[in-house]
Enzyme design. Structure first.
Site, short mmCIF file in Angstrom:
data_model
loop_
_atom_site.label_atom_id
_atom_site.label_comp_id
_atom_site.label_asym_id
_atom_site.label_seq_id
_atom_site.Cartn_x
_atom_site.Cartn_y
_atom_site.Cartn_z
N CYS A 1 5.79 -4.22 -17.12
CA CYS A 1 5.42 -4.91 -18.35
C CYS A 1 5.17 -6.38 -18.05
CB CYS A 1 6.53 -4.74 -19.38
SG CYS A 1 6.25 -5.66 -20.91
N CYS B 1 2.49 -1.49 -22.89
CA CYS B 1 3.88 -1.12 -22.61
C CYS B 1 4.41 -0.27 -23.76
CB CYS B 1 4.73 -2.38 -22.44
SG CYS B 1 6.49 -2.04 -22.25
N HIS C 1 6.65 -7.56 -1.49
CA HIS C 1 5.57 -8.00 -2.37
C HIS C 1 5.20 -6.95 -3.42
CE1 HIS C 1 4.13 -11.06 0.90
NE2 HIS C 1 5.27 -11.40 0.33
N ASP D 1 0.79 -1.23 0.00
CA ASP D 1 0.00 0.00 0.00
C ASP D 1 0.82 1.28 0.00
OD1 ASP D 1 0.79 0.27 2.80
OD2 ASP D 1 -0.80 -1.16 3.25
N ALA E 1 -0.01 -2.06 16.83
CA ALA E 1 1.24 -1.33 16.59
C ALA E 1 1.06 0.16 16.82
CB ALA E 1 1.72 -1.58 15.16
N CYS F 1 7.41 -2.48 -25.69
CA CYS F 1 7.22 -3.70 -26.50
C CYS F 1 5.77 -3.92 -26.92
CB CYS F 1 7.71 -4.92 -25.71
SG CYS F 1 6.66 -5.36 -24.30
N GLY G 1 2.66 -6.85 13.22
CA GLY G 1 1.41 -6.99 12.49
C GLY G 1 1.42 -8.03 11.40
#
Length: 257
Positions: free
Chosen positions: A130, A150, A122, A107, A234, A153, A190
């Site tokens: 692409c 893209c 991640h 995020d 947290a 290409c 977390g």
């Protein structure tokens, strides 16, 4: 334990630490109102299983559907703001010589809060790459195509996130593992401690002799192994920890804590 009771030994260790690694998961973002990945979809997306959309196969079958689902997720994240836990980590980074912030979240809230040394295991919801060449793309010609193409290409563009069945970026994982090996203190915040290979990082730190601190409202498979287990959100625990370690030297209230 009571989230307001920070172990004195942890405060002492953090005051003298020079190398700290932090692993964050969906829990810290949930405190900002970002729904966890597997939470029930709403509205138009209620009939879709997120785990069936976040795959290369789903994108090949229906790229427009997957692109629009991620656009919907982006909009939900834009409505969220970093919370006190995010800002406490920014303050920690300011006060310690080396802080590696490793996150499983896509995020971008850590960067929005002001953290500089962020390893996004991640990927990032707001970046694209692409689909054919797997390289980041920052700009592309305007068109009515969904997804866009893209500019290099002509292949389709896709979100720059790790989908089911894909490996983490080797460079990001290498940096994260090195941070775990060299950290004096390692925080797991977390995270369920169930998603690998990230879930290995606290154990890597333990094996290397680090103090490992877990901050989570609920116990996890990691909990019995850690040096300190702080049960709570947290956004409550991290500001209190920062206050006890450096509160007399910094304006905590000015750090949005």
């Amino acid at each position: 334990m009571n989230p307001l009771l920070i172990p004195t030994d942890l405060v002492t260790r953090l005051r003298t630490a020079r190398r700290v690694a932090v692993l964050t998961g969906a829990g810290i973002s949930a405190e900002s109102g970002v729904p966890t990945f597997r939470e029930a979809q709403t509205g138009l997306w209620a009939r879709y299983n997120p785990e069936e959309l976040a795959t290369p196969e789903a994108f090949r079958r229906n790229p427009r559907l997957v692109w629009e689902w991620y656009a919907w997720r982006q909009e939900r994240v834009r409505q969220a703001e970093p919370n006190a836990g995010h800002y406490a980590l920014v303050e920690m980074e300011r006060r310690i010589a080396e802080v590696a912030l490793i996150t499983q979240n896509v995020d971008g809230l850590h960067r929005r809060a002001g953290s500089q040394q962020v390893v996004e295991l991640h990927g990032n919801l707001f970046r694209v790459k692409c689909f054919a060449e797997d390289r980041p793309v920052e700009n592309w010609p305007e068109s009515a195509n969904i997804p866009p193409r893209c500019p290099h290409c002509g292949s389709l563009l896709r979100p720059d996130v790790v989908w089911f069945g894909e490996s983490l970026a080797a460079s990001a994982l290498r940096v994260a593992e090195q941070a775990a090996v060299t950290a004096e203190i390692f925080f797991s915040i977390g995270t369920s401690a169930l998603v690998y290979p990230a879930a290995n990082l606290p154990f890597t730190a333990l094996a290397a002799g680090a103090t490992v601190v877990e901050i989570n409202p609920q116990p996890t498979p990691l909990s019995p192994q850690v040096t300190f287990s702080l049960n709570g959100p947290a956004g409550v625990i991290l500001p209190r920890l920062v206050e006890q370690v450096w509160g007399d030297a910094v304006g905590i209230s000015e750090c949005r804590l």
